[in-house]
Design an enzyme around this catalytic site. Structure first.
Site, mmCIF file in Angstrom:
data_model
loop_
_atom_site.group_PDB
_atom_site.id
_atom_site.type_symbol
_atom_site.label_atom_id
_atom_site.label_comp_id
_atom_site.label_asym_id
_atom_site.label_seq_id
_atom_site.Cartn_x
_atom_site.Cartn_y
_atom_site.Cartn_z
ATOM 1 N N ARG A 155 51.306 -9.432 98.958
ATOM 2 C CA ARG A 155 51.199 -8.041 99.416
ATOM 3 C C ARG A 155 51.557 -7.979 100.893
ATOM 4 O O ARG A 155 50.970 -8.722 101.693
ATOM 5 C CB ARG A 155 49.759 -7.528 99.264
ATOM 6 N N GLU A 193 50.604 -6.615 103.381
ATOM 7 C CA GLU A 193 49.464 -5.880 103.948
ATOM 8 C C GLU A 193 49.590 -5.821 105.460
ATOM 9 O O GLU A 193 49.608 -6.850 106.118
ATOM 10 C CB GLU A 193 48.145 -6.611 103.642
ATOM 11 N N ARG A 253 39.146 -9.172 104.597
ATOM 12 C CA ARG A 253 39.233 -9.374 103.148
ATOM 13 C C ARG A 253 40.646 -9.187 102.594
ATOM 14 O O ARG A 253 40.837 -9.119 101.380
ATOM 15 C CB ARG A 253 38.239 -8.460 102.427
ATOM 16 N N HIS A 254 41.636 -9.084 103.487
ATOM 17 C CA HIS A 254 43.031 -8.976 103.040
ATOM 18 C C HIS A 254 43.864 -10.121 103.601
ATOM 19 O O HIS A 254 43.796 -10.429 104.782
ATOM 20 C CB HIS A 254 43.663 -7.665 103.531
ATOM 21 N N GLU A 313 35.501 -5.076 96.834
ATOM 22 C CA GLU A 313 36.131 -4.952 95.516
ATOM 23 C C GLU A 313 36.618 -6.333 95.083
ATOM 24 O O GLU A 313 37.423 -6.964 95.748
ATOM 25 C CB GLU A 313 37.322 -3.985 95.605
ATOM 26 N N SER A 324 40.000 -5.087 89.656
ATOM 27 C CA SER A 324 40.233 -3.760 89.092
ATOM 28 C C SER A 324 40.998 -3.912 87.793
ATOM 29 O O SER A 324 41.692 -4.917 87.576
ATOM 30 C CB SER A 324 40.931 -2.840 90.088
ATOM 31 N N ARG A 338 38.419 -13.254 97.050
ATOM 32 C CA ARG A 338 37.294 -12.327 97.270
ATOM 33 C C ARG A 338 36.049 -12.851 96.550
ATOM 34 O O ARG A 338 34.945 -12.810 97.082
ATOM 35 C CB ARG A 338 37.643 -10.941 96.725
HETATM 36 P P1 ATP Z 1 42.074 -3.202 98.153
HETATM 37 O O1 ATP Z 1 41.897 -1.743 97.870
HETATM 38 O O2 ATP Z 1 40.803 -3.911 98.448
HETATM 39 O O3 ATP Z 1 43.158 -3.502 99.160
HETATM 40 P P2 ATP Z 1 43.725 -3.211 95.829
HETATM 41 O O4 ATP Z 1 43.205 -1.967 95.211
HETATM 42 O O5 ATP Z 1 45.035 -3.206 96.536
HETATM 43 O O6 ATP Z 1 42.591 -3.852 96.799
HETATM 44 P P3 ATP Z 1 44.391 -4.385 93.318
HETATM 45 O O7 ATP Z 1 45.835 -4.078 93.469
HETATM 46 O O8 ATP Z 1 43.583 -3.615 92.376
HETATM 47 O O9 ATP Z 1 43.703 -4.363 94.757
HETATM 48 O O10 ATP Z 1 44.258 -5.965 93.045
HETATM 49 C C1 ATP Z 1 43.258 -6.538 92.218
HETATM 50 C C2 ATP Z 1 42.361 -7.454 93.010
HETATM 51 O O11 ATP Z 1 43.107 -8.365 93.813
HETATM 52 C C3 ATP Z 1 41.475 -6.754 94.038
HETATM 53 O O12 ATP Z 1 40.311 -6.258 93.426
HETATM 54 C C4 ATP Z 1 41.180 -7.848 95.010
HETATM 55 O O13 ATP Z 1 40.127 -8.670 94.538
HETATM 56 C C5 ATP Z 1 42.443 -8.654 95.021
HETATM 57 N N1 ATP Z 1 43.302 -8.302 96.165
HETATM 58 C C6 ATP Z 1 44.156 -7.267 96.262
HETATM 59 N N2 ATP Z 1 44.797 -7.259 97.434
HETATM 60 C C7 ATP Z 1 44.352 -8.346 98.115
HETATM 61 C C8 ATP Z 1 44.647 -8.905 99.407
HETATM 62 N N3 ATP Z 1 45.554 -8.361 100.200
HETATM 63 N N4 ATP Z 1 43.989 -10.016 99.765
HETATM 64 C C9 ATP Z 1 43.101 -10.581 98.948
HETATM 65 N N5 ATP Z 1 42.779 -10.124 97.734
HETATM 66 C C10 ATP Z 1 43.389 -9.015 97.306
#
Ligand code: ATP
Length: 439
Positions: A221, A223, A229-230, A362, A365, A413
Protein backbone atom coordinates in the site's frame (compact mmCIF):
# COMPACT_ATOMS: atom_id res chain seq x y z
CA UNK A 1 42.46 -10.37 13.87
CA UNK A 2 42.93 -13.68 12.05
CA UNK A 3 39.72 -15.65 12.21
CA UNK A 4 39.57 -19.37 12.85
CA UNK A 5 37.80 -21.79 10.55
CA UNK A 6 35.03 -24.08 11.65
CA UNK A 7 37.22 -26.98 10.48
CA UNK A 8 35.92 -30.36 11.59
CA UNK A 9 34.08 -28.93 14.60
CA UNK A 10 30.34 -29.44 14.72
CA UNK A 11 28.03 -28.39 17.51
CA UNK A 12 27.46 -31.27 19.93
CA UNK A 13 24.90 -29.43 22.09
CA UNK A 14 22.72 -26.36 21.97
CA UNK A 15 23.28 -24.25 25.08
CA UNK A 16 19.91 -25.30 26.48
CA UNK A 17 21.05 -28.93 26.34
CA UNK A 18 24.04 -28.19 28.55
CA UNK A 19 22.63 -29.17 31.95
CA UNK A 20 24.07 -30.39 35.29
CA UNK A 21 23.03 -33.92 34.28
CA UNK A 22 25.90 -34.09 31.74
CA UNK A 23 28.52 -33.06 34.33
CA UNK A 24 31.99 -34.11 33.13
CA UNK A 25 31.09 -34.57 29.44
CA UNK A 26 33.00 -32.88 26.66
CA UNK A 27 30.83 -30.63 24.49
CA UNK A 28 31.16 -28.24 21.56
CA UNK A 29 28.87 -25.18 21.71
CA UNK A 30 28.62 -22.34 19.20
CA UNK A 31 27.08 -18.91 19.30
CA UNK A 32 27.62 -15.26 20.15
CA UNK A 33 29.10 -13.61 23.21
CA UNK A 34 26.26 -11.97 24.99
CA UNK A 35 28.31 -10.66 27.88
CA UNK A 36 31.85 -10.92 29.16
CA UNK A 37 33.16 -10.18 32.65
CA UNK A 38 36.70 -10.20 33.90
CA UNK A 39 37.04 -10.59 37.64
CA UNK A 40 40.83 -10.87 37.77
CA UNK A 41 41.88 -14.47 37.86
CA UNK A 42 38.58 -15.60 36.42
CA UNK A 43 36.69 -14.62 33.28
CA UNK A 44 32.98 -15.30 32.56
CA UNK A 45 31.46 -15.43 29.09
CA UNK A 46 27.73 -15.70 28.50
CA UNK A 47 27.36 -17.58 25.23
CA UNK A 48 24.03 -17.27 23.40
CA UNK A 49 22.71 -19.47 20.63
CA UNK A 50 19.25 -19.92 19.19
CA UNK A 51 18.16 -22.06 22.13
CA UNK A 52 19.35 -19.90 25.04
CA UNK A 53 22.48 -19.11 27.01
CA UNK A 54 25.22 -20.90 28.91
CA UNK A 55 28.11 -19.66 31.03
CA UNK A 56 31.68 -20.33 29.93
CA UNK A 57 33.97 -20.02 32.95
CA UNK A 58 37.70 -19.42 32.41
CA UNK A 59 39.69 -19.72 35.65
CA UNK A 60 43.32 -18.67 35.00
CA UNK A 61 44.63 -21.49 37.16
CA UNK A 62 42.94 -24.30 35.22
CA UNK A 63 42.68 -23.25 31.58
CA UNK A 64 45.74 -23.63 29.30
CA UNK A 65 47.72 -20.57 28.23
CA UNK A 66 46.61 -20.52 24.58
CA UNK A 67 42.90 -20.64 25.45
CA UNK A 68 43.38 -18.05 28.17
CA UNK A 69 45.13 -15.71 25.75
CA UNK A 70 42.38 -16.15 23.17
CA UNK A 71 39.63 -15.50 25.67
CA UNK A 72 41.33 -12.17 26.42
CA UNK A 73 40.75 -11.06 22.82
CA UNK A 74 37.01 -11.54 22.94
CA UNK A 75 34.25 -8.90 22.89
CA UNK A 76 30.51 -8.86 23.12
CA UNK A 77 28.75 -10.21 20.02
CA UNK A 78 31.84 -12.03 18.67
CA UNK A 79 30.86 -15.36 17.13
CA UNK A 80 32.78 -18.25 18.71
CA UNK A 81 32.89 -22.01 19.12
CA UNK A 82 33.95 -23.56 22.41
CA UNK A 83 35.08 -27.09 23.12
CA UNK A 84 35.11 -27.80 26.82
CA UNK A 85 34.04 -29.86 29.81
CA UNK A 86 30.66 -29.40 31.44
CA UNK A 87 30.81 -28.70 35.18
CA UNK A 88 27.97 -28.73 37.64
CA UNK A 89 28.15 -25.42 39.50
CA UNK A 90 25.37 -24.21 41.78
CA UNK A 91 26.38 -20.56 41.58
CA UNK A 92 26.25 -20.47 37.77
CA UNK A 93 23.02 -19.69 35.88
CA UNK A 94 20.99 -22.93 35.49
CA UNK A 95 23.55 -24.60 37.80
CA UNK A 96 26.02 -25.38 35.05
CA UNK A 97 29.11 -24.00 33.31
CA UNK A 98 31.63 -25.04 30.67
CA UNK A 99 35.38 -24.98 31.31
CA UNK A 100 36.95 -24.49 27.86
CA UNK A 101 39.74 -26.58 26.40
CA UNK A 102 39.81 -24.69 23.11
CA UNK A 103 38.10 -21.61 21.66
CA UNK A 104 37.68 -20.82 17.97
CA UNK A 105 36.93 -17.22 17.01
CA UNK A 106 34.72 -17.44 13.93
CA UNK A 107 33.51 -13.86 13.49
CA UNK A 108 34.26 -10.62 15.29
CA UNK A 109 32.04 -7.67 16.14
CA UNK A 110 33.28 -4.13 15.65
CA UNK A 111 33.07 -1.94 18.74
CA UNK A 112 31.44 0.27 19.83
CA UNK A 113 28.28 -1.55 18.73
CA UNK A 114 25.46 0.75 17.55
CA UNK A 115 23.02 -0.65 20.14
CA UNK A 116 23.25 -2.52 23.40
CA UNK A 117 22.22 -6.10 22.67
CA UNK A 118 21.54 -6.81 26.34
CA UNK A 119 18.76 -4.20 26.15
CA UNK A 120 20.02 -2.50 29.33
CA UNK A 121 20.43 0.76 27.41
CA UNK A 122 17.26 1.17 25.35
CA UNK A 123 17.58 2.77 21.92
CA UNK A 124 15.21 4.75 19.74
CA UNK A 125 13.26 2.72 17.14
CA UNK A 126 15.09 4.28 14.17
CA UNK A 127 18.52 3.60 15.67
CA UNK A 128 17.38 0.04 16.25
CA UNK A 129 16.04 -0.39 12.73
CA UNK A 130 19.24 1.00 11.20
CA UNK A 131 21.13 -1.79 12.97
CA UNK A 132 18.28 -4.24 12.63
CA UNK A 133 20.26 -7.49 12.34
CA UNK A 134 21.94 -6.69 15.64
CA UNK A 135 18.70 -5.47 17.17
CA UNK A 136 17.01 -8.77 16.29
CA UNK A 137 19.37 -10.48 18.74
CA UNK A 138 17.88 -8.73 21.75
CA UNK A 139 15.61 -10.75 24.05
CA UNK A 140 12.79 -8.38 23.16
CA UNK A 141 13.09 -8.91 19.40
CA UNK A 142 13.59 -12.64 19.81
CA UNK A 143 10.39 -12.78 21.87
CA UNK A 144 8.43 -10.76 19.29
CA UNK A 145 9.50 -12.93 16.38
CA UNK A 146 8.87 -16.15 18.26
CA UNK A 147 5.31 -14.92 18.85
CA UNK A 148 4.98 -13.91 15.21
CA UNK A 149 6.18 -17.37 14.17
CA UNK A 150 3.74 -19.04 16.57
CA UNK A 151 0.89 -16.88 15.26
CA UNK A 152 1.61 -17.97 11.70
CA UNK A 153 2.01 -21.60 12.69
CA UNK A 154 -1.28 -21.58 14.62
CA UNK A 155 -3.09 -19.78 11.79
CA UNK A 156 -1.95 -22.29 9.18
CA UNK A 157 -2.80 -25.21 11.44
CA UNK A 158 -6.26 -23.82 12.12
CA UNK A 159 -7.15 -23.02 8.50
CA UNK A 160 -5.79 -26.30 7.15
CA UNK A 161 -7.87 -28.07 9.79
CA UNK A 162 -10.96 -26.26 8.50
CA UNK A 163 -10.30 -27.55 4.98
CA UNK A 164 -8.85 -24.42 3.38
CA UNK A 165 -6.30 -24.84 0.59
CA UNK A 166 -3.20 -22.64 0.75
CA UNK A 167 -2.63 -20.62 -2.41
CA UNK A 168 -0.19 -18.00 -3.70
CA UNK A 169 -1.48 -15.35 -6.06
CA UNK A 170 0.57 -12.86 -8.15
CA UNK A 171 1.99 -9.78 -6.50
CA UNK A 172 2.75 -8.11 -9.82
CA UNK A 173 -0.50 -7.04 -11.40
CA UNK A 174 -1.48 -5.33 -14.63
CA UNK A 175 -3.91 -2.68 -13.51
CA UNK A 176 -4.80 -0.69 -10.44
CA UNK A 177 -7.93 -2.73 -9.96
CA UNK A 178 -9.37 -2.40 -6.50
CA UNK A 179 -9.49 1.31 -6.04
CA UNK A 180 -9.26 2.62 -2.51
CA UNK A 181 -5.68 2.41 -1.29
CA UNK A 182 -2.95 3.83 -3.50
CA UNK A 183 -0.78 1.35 -5.41
CA UNK A 184 2.91 1.31 -6.19
CA UNK A 185 3.57 1.48 -9.92
CA UNK A 186 6.58 -0.50 -11.16
CA UNK A 187 8.46 -0.64 -14.45
CA UNK A 188 7.63 -3.99 -16.03
CA UNK A 189 9.73 -4.25 -19.19
CA UNK A 190 8.04 -1.88 -21.64
CA UNK A 191 4.92 -1.47 -19.55
CA UNK A 192 3.74 -0.13 -16.26
CA UNK A 193 2.55 -2.66 -13.70
CA UNK A 194 1.65 -2.47 -10.00
CA UNK A 195 2.38 -4.23 -6.74
CA UNK A 196 -0.78 -5.96 -5.50
CA UNK A 197 -2.59 -4.24 -2.63
CA UNK A 198 -4.33 -7.54 -1.76
CA UNK A 199 -5.17 -10.92 -3.32
CA UNK A 200 -8.85 -9.96 -3.28
CA UNK A 201 -9.97 -10.67 -6.83
CA UNK A 202 -7.81 -13.77 -7.31
CA UNK A 203 -8.99 -15.37 -4.10
CA UNK A 204 -12.63 -14.73 -5.02
CA UNK A 205 -12.07 -16.30 -8.45
CA UNK A 206 -10.38 -19.33 -6.89
CA UNK A 207 -13.54 -20.22 -4.96
CA UNK A 208 -14.75 -21.58 -8.33
CA UNK A 209 -11.85 -24.04 -8.35
CA UNK A 210 -11.13 -24.85 -4.72
CA UNK A 211 -14.12 -23.54 -2.70
CA UNK A 212 -12.07 -22.69 0.39
CA UNK A 213 -8.73 -20.96 -0.04
CA UNK A 214 -6.32 -19.02 2.10
CA UNK A 215 -3.20 -17.04 1.39
CA UNK A 216 -0.56 -15.62 3.68
CA UNK A 217 1.44 -13.19 1.62
CA UNK A 218 2.71 -9.66 1.14
CA UNK A 219 0.40 -6.74 0.37
CA UNK A 220 1.61 -3.33 -0.76
CA UNK A 221 0.00 0.00 0.00
CA UNK A 222 1.40 3.36 -0.99
CA UNK A 223 0.42 4.71 2.42
CA UNK A 224 1.41 8.31 2.84
CA UNK A 225 0.15 8.43 6.39
CA UNK A 226 3.03 7.79 8.74
CA UNK A 227 1.29 6.12 11.69
CA UNK A 228 2.32 3.45 14.19
CA UNK A 229 -0.02 0.94 12.57
CA UNK A 230 0.61 1.47 8.84
CA UNK A 231 3.49 0.20 6.76
CA UNK A 232 3.82 0.01 3.00
CA UNK A 233 4.54 -3.72 2.88
CA UNK A 234 2.56 -5.92 5.24
CA UNK A 235 1.53 -9.56 5.46
CA UNK A 236 -2.07 -10.27 4.74
CA UNK A 237 -3.81 -13.41 5.96
CA UNK A 238 -6.67 -13.87 3.52
CA UNK A 239 -9.45 -16.42 3.31
CA UNK A 240 -12.27 -16.86 0.83
CA UNK A 241 -15.02 -19.44 1.10
CA UNK A 242 -17.70 -20.55 -1.36
CA UNK A 243 -21.33 -21.03 -0.27
CA UNK A 244 -20.78 -18.84 2.78
CA UNK A 245 -21.97 -15.46 4.04
CA UNK A 246 -20.61 -12.76 6.30
CA UNK A 247 -21.79 -14.51 9.47
CA UNK A 248 -20.06 -17.77 8.48
CA UNK A 249 -16.70 -16.13 7.89
CA UNK A 250 -16.99 -13.98 11.03
CA UNK A 251 -17.25 -17.26 12.92
CA UNK A 252 -14.08 -18.50 11.25
CA UNK A 253 -12.35 -15.24 12.20
CA UNK A 254 -13.38 -15.31 15.86
CA UNK A 255 -12.53 -18.99 16.25
CA UNK A 256 -9.14 -18.33 14.68
CA UNK A 257 -8.51 -15.42 17.06
CA UNK A 258 -9.45 -17.63 20.00
CA UNK A 259 -7.16 -20.38 18.79
CA UNK A 260 -4.21 -18.07 18.13
CA UNK A 261 -4.54 -16.44 21.57
CA UNK A 262 -4.73 -19.87 23.19
CA UNK A 263 -1.66 -21.20 21.39
CA UNK A 264 0.40 -18.05 22.02
CA UNK A 265 -0.54 -18.13 25.71
CA UNK A 266 0.52 -21.75 25.96
CA UNK A 267 3.60 -21.80 23.75
CA UNK A 268 5.02 -18.33 24.37
CA UNK A 269 4.84 -17.94 28.16
CA UNK A 270 8.50 -16.98 28.43
CA UNK A 271 8.27 -14.55 25.51
CA UNK A 272 5.21 -12.85 27.01
CA UNK A 273 7.08 -12.57 30.31
CA UNK A 274 10.02 -10.88 28.56
CA UNK A 275 7.60 -8.46 26.90
CA UNK A 276 5.73 -7.91 30.19
CA UNK A 277 2.51 -8.59 28.36
CA UNK A 278 -0.48 -10.82 28.91
CA UNK A 279 -2.87 -12.31 26.37
CA UNK A 280 -6.34 -13.19 27.61
CA UNK A 281 -8.53 -15.87 26.12
CA UNK A 282 -11.33 -14.04 24.31
CA UNK A 283 -14.87 -15.21 25.00
CA UNK A 284 -16.95 -16.39 22.07
CA UNK A 285 -19.06 -15.25 20.36
CA UNK A 286 -17.30 -11.90 20.17
CA UNK A 287 -19.37 -8.75 20.49
CA UNK A 288 -21.11 -7.68 17.30
CA UNK A 289 -21.79 -3.95 17.17
CA UNK A 290 -23.52 -2.38 14.22
CA UNK A 291 -22.11 0.75 12.65
CA UNK A 292 -25.22 2.59 13.89
CA UNK A 293 -24.63 1.45 17.46
CA UNK A 294 -21.01 2.55 17.28
CA UNK A 295 -22.04 6.00 16.02
CA UNK A 296 -24.51 6.19 18.90
CA UNK A 297 -21.96 5.16 21.51
CA UNK A 298 -19.59 7.80 20.20
CA UNK A 299 -22.38 10.37 20.19
CA UNK A 300 -23.01 9.67 23.87
CA UNK A 301 -19.37 10.57 24.43
CA UNK A 302 -19.70 13.79 22.46
CA UNK A 303 -18.01 12.56 19.32
CA UNK A 304 -20.36 13.35 16.48
CA UNK A 305 -20.02 11.34 13.30
CA UNK A 306 -22.40 11.97 10.48
CA UNK A 307 -24.07 8.75 9.27
CA UNK A 308 -22.20 7.42 6.25
CA UNK A 309 -18.87 8.93 7.24
CA UNK A 310 -15.83 6.86 8.15
CA UNK A 311 -14.77 6.56 11.78
CA UNK A 312 -11.63 8.62 12.47
CA UNK A 313 -8.72 7.40 14.59
CA UNK A 314 -9.63 9.62 17.58
CA UNK A 315 -13.06 8.00 17.67
CA UNK A 316 -11.54 4.50 17.44
CA UNK A 317 -9.37 5.38 20.44
CA UNK A 318 -12.54 6.11 22.42
CA UNK A 319 -14.21 2.92 21.18
CA UNK A 320 -11.14 0.98 22.28
CA UNK A 321 -11.64 2.28 25.80
CA UNK A 322 -15.27 1.14 25.85
CA UNK A 323 -14.46 -2.20 24.22
CA UNK A 324 -10.90 -3.07 25.19
CA UNK A 325 -10.73 -6.49 23.54
CA UNK A 326 -12.16 -8.03 20.37
CA UNK A 327 -15.41 -6.82 18.76
CA UNK A 328 -16.92 -6.76 15.30
CA UNK A 329 -18.36 -3.70 13.64
CA UNK A 330 -21.05 -4.84 11.20
CA UNK A 331 -23.69 -3.30 8.92
CA UNK A 332 -21.39 -0.66 7.46
CA UNK A 333 -22.85 1.82 4.99
CA UNK A 334 -22.30 0.29 1.56
CA UNK A 335 -20.59 3.42 0.27
CA UNK A 336 -17.80 3.02 2.85
CA UNK A 337 -16.96 -0.47 1.69
CA UNK A 338 -15.12 -1.67 -1.44
CA UNK A 339 -17.15 -2.38 -4.58
CA UNK A 340 -17.07 -6.17 -4.13
CA UNK A 341 -18.83 -6.14 -0.74
CA UNK A 342 -22.46 -7.20 -1.04
CA UNK A 343 -25.18 -4.66 -0.19
CA UNK A 344 -27.96 -6.09 1.95
CA UNK A 345 -30.93 -7.34 -0.08
CA UNK A 346 -33.48 -5.65 2.21
CA UNK A 347 -31.56 -2.38 2.55
CA UNK A 348 -28.89 -1.81 -0.14
CA UNK A 349 -27.54 1.27 1.64
CA UNK A 350 -26.14 -1.09 4.25
CA UNK A 351 -23.53 -3.70 3.42
CA UNK A 352 -22.75 -7.21 4.55
CA UNK A 353 -19.23 -6.08 5.39
CA UNK A 354 -17.54 -6.14 8.78
CA UNK A 355 -14.39 -5.03 10.54
CA UNK A 356 -12.85 -6.99 13.37
CA UNK A 357 -11.35 -4.74 16.01
CA UNK A 358 -8.94 -5.38 18.85
CA UNK A 359 -9.48 -2.39 21.11
CA UNK A 360 -8.90 0.65 18.84
CA UNK A 361 -7.00 -1.22 16.13
CA UNK A 362 -8.62 -2.70 13.04
CA UNK A 363 -7.31 -6.23 12.74
CA UNK A 364 -9.40 -7.49 9.84
CA UNK A 365 -12.11 -6.63 7.39
CA UNK A 366 -14.31 -8.81 5.27
CA UNK A 367 -17.85 -9.69 4.32
CA UNK A 368 -20.17 -11.36 1.87
CA UNK A 369 -19.02 -10.65 -1.69
CA UNK A 370 -21.13 -9.82 -4.67
CA UNK A 371 -21.36 -12.93 -6.82
CA UNK A 372 -23.78 -11.58 -9.42
CA UNK A 373 -22.10 -10.01 -12.40
CA UNK A 374 -24.70 -7.28 -13.06
CA UNK A 375 -24.67 -6.05 -9.52
CA UNK A 376 -20.88 -6.02 -9.51
CA UNK A 377 -20.83 -3.91 -12.68
CA UNK A 378 -23.33 -1.53 -11.09
CA UNK A 379 -21.17 -1.16 -8.00
CA UNK A 380 -18.02 -0.64 -10.08
CA UNK A 381 -19.77 2.18 -11.90
CA UNK A 382 -21.06 3.70 -8.67
CA UNK A 383 -17.50 3.78 -7.35
CA UNK A 384 -16.22 5.30 -10.59
CA UNK A 385 -13.96 2.36 -11.42
CA UNK A 386 -13.12 1.56 -15.08
CA UNK A 387 -15.00 -1.58 -16.21
CA UNK A 388 -12.28 -2.44 -18.81
CA UNK A 389 -9.74 -2.99 -16.03
CA UNK A 390 -11.97 -5.74 -14.65
CA UNK A 391 -12.35 -7.64 -17.91
CA UNK A 392 -10.67 -10.82 -16.67
CA UNK A 393 -12.31 -10.69 -13.28
CA UNK A 394 -15.77 -10.23 -14.80
CA UNK A 395 -15.05 -13.05 -17.25
CA UNK A 396 -14.79 -15.49 -14.34
CA UNK A 397 -18.41 -14.71 -13.50
CA UNK A 398 -19.24 -16.66 -16.68
CA UNK A 399 -17.67 -19.80 -15.20
CA UNK A 400 -20.23 -20.37 -12.45
CA UNK A 401 -19.30 -17.98 -9.63
CA UNK A 402 -20.61 -19.36 -6.32
CA UNK A 403 -21.92 -17.13 -3.53
CA UNK A 404 -18.89 -16.51 -1.34
CA UNK A 405 -17.48 -14.55 1.56
CA UNK A 406 -14.08 -13.93 3.11
CA UNK A 407 -11.80 -11.63 5.05
CA UNK A 408 -8.27 -10.30 5.38
CA UNK A 409 -6.37 -10.08 8.63
CA UNK A 410 -3.28 -7.89 8.89
CA UNK A 411 -0.71 -10.22 10.44
CA UNK A 412 1.40 -7.39 11.84
CA UNK A 413 -1.57 -5.68 13.48
CA UNK A 414 -2.46 -8.97 15.14
CA UNK A 415 1.12 -9.55 16.30
CA UNK A 416 1.29 -5.99 17.63
CA UNK A 417 -1.65 -6.72 19.86
CA UNK A 418 -0.42 -10.17 20.87
CA UNK A 419 2.94 -8.74 21.92
CA UNK A 420 1.72 -5.44 23.33
CA UNK A 421 4.10 -3.60 20.98
CA UNK A 422 3.09 -0.03 20.19
CA UNK A 423 4.81 0.45 16.85
CA UNK A 424 4.04 -1.95 13.98
CA UNK A 425 7.62 -1.59 12.69
CA UNK A 426 8.86 -3.60 15.65
CA UNK A 427 7.02 -6.73 14.50
CA UNK A 428 8.45 -6.68 10.94
CA UNK A 429 12.00 -7.89 10.32
CA UNK A 430 12.87 -5.14 7.86
CA UNK A 431 9.94 -2.71 7.80
CA UNK A 432 9.10 -0.47 4.88
CA UNK A 433 7.33 2.84 5.25
CA UNK A 434 7.24 6.12 3.40
CA UNK A 435 10.62 7.15 4.77
CA UNK A 436 12.31 3.79 5.19
CA UNK A 437 13.50 1.57 2.36
CA UNK A 438 16.68 0.25 4.03
CA UNK A 439 18.06 -1.95 5.51
P1 ATP B 1 -6.91 1.03 7.71
O1 ATP B 1 -8.26 1.68 7.59
O2 ATP B 1 -6.53 0.71 9.11
O3 ATP B 1 -5.82 1.75 6.96
P2 ATP B 1 -7.78 -0.64 5.57
O4 ATP B 1 -9.24 -0.42 5.73
O5 ATP B 1 -7.04 0.05 4.48
O6 ATP B 1 -7.04 -0.38 6.99
P3 ATP B 1 -8.12 -3.26 4.51
O7 ATP B 1 -7.89 -2.82 3.12
O8 ATP B 1 -9.47 -3.62 4.94
O9 ATP B 1 -7.50 -2.19 5.51
O10 ATP B 1 -7.08 -4.45 4.81
C1 ATP B 1 -7.36 -5.55 5.66
C2 ATP B 1 -6.44 -5.57 6.85
O11 ATP B 1 -5.07 -5.42 6.47
C3 ATP B 1 -6.64 -4.43 7.84
O12 ATP B 1 -7.68 -4.72 8.74
C4 ATP B 1 -5.31 -4.35 8.52
O13 ATP B 1 -5.22 -5.33 9.55
C5 ATP B 1 -4.34 -4.71 7.44
N1 ATP B 1 -3.74 -3.51 6.84
C6 ATP B 1 -4.26 -2.72 5.88
N2 ATP B 1 -3.43 -1.73 5.55
C7 ATP B 1 -2.32 -1.89 6.30
C8 ATP B 1 -1.07 -1.18 6.41
N3 ATP B 1 -0.81 -0.14 5.65
N4 ATP B 1 -0.18 -1.64 7.30
C9 ATP B 1 -0.44 -2.72 8.04
N5 ATP B 1 -1.57 -3.43 7.99
C10 ATP B 1 -2.51 -3.03 7.13
Amino acid sequence: MKLDDLGDWRRSHYTIEVTPSIDGEEVIVMGWIRDIRDLGGIRFIVLQDKSGKVQITIPESIVDKETLKKSGLLHRQDCIAVKGIVRKMERAPRGVEIIPKEIRILGVAKHPLPIDVTGKTPADIDVRLDARVLDLRTDRSQAIFKIRHTTLEATRHFLLGKGFLEVNTPKIIASATEGGAALFPIVYFEREAFLAQSPQLYKEELTIDFEKVFEIGPAYRAEKSHTRRHITEFTSIDIEEAFATVEDVMKVAEELMYYVCKVVREKCREELRILKHEVDLPSLPMKRLTYDRVIEELHERNVKIEWGKDIPTVAYRILGKIHPYFYFITDWPTKLKPFYIKPRDDDPGISEGFDLMWSWIEIASGGTRIHKRDLLIKRLKEQGLPIESFKYHLQTFDYGMPPHAGWAIGLERLVMMLTGVKNIREVVLFPRDRFRLTP
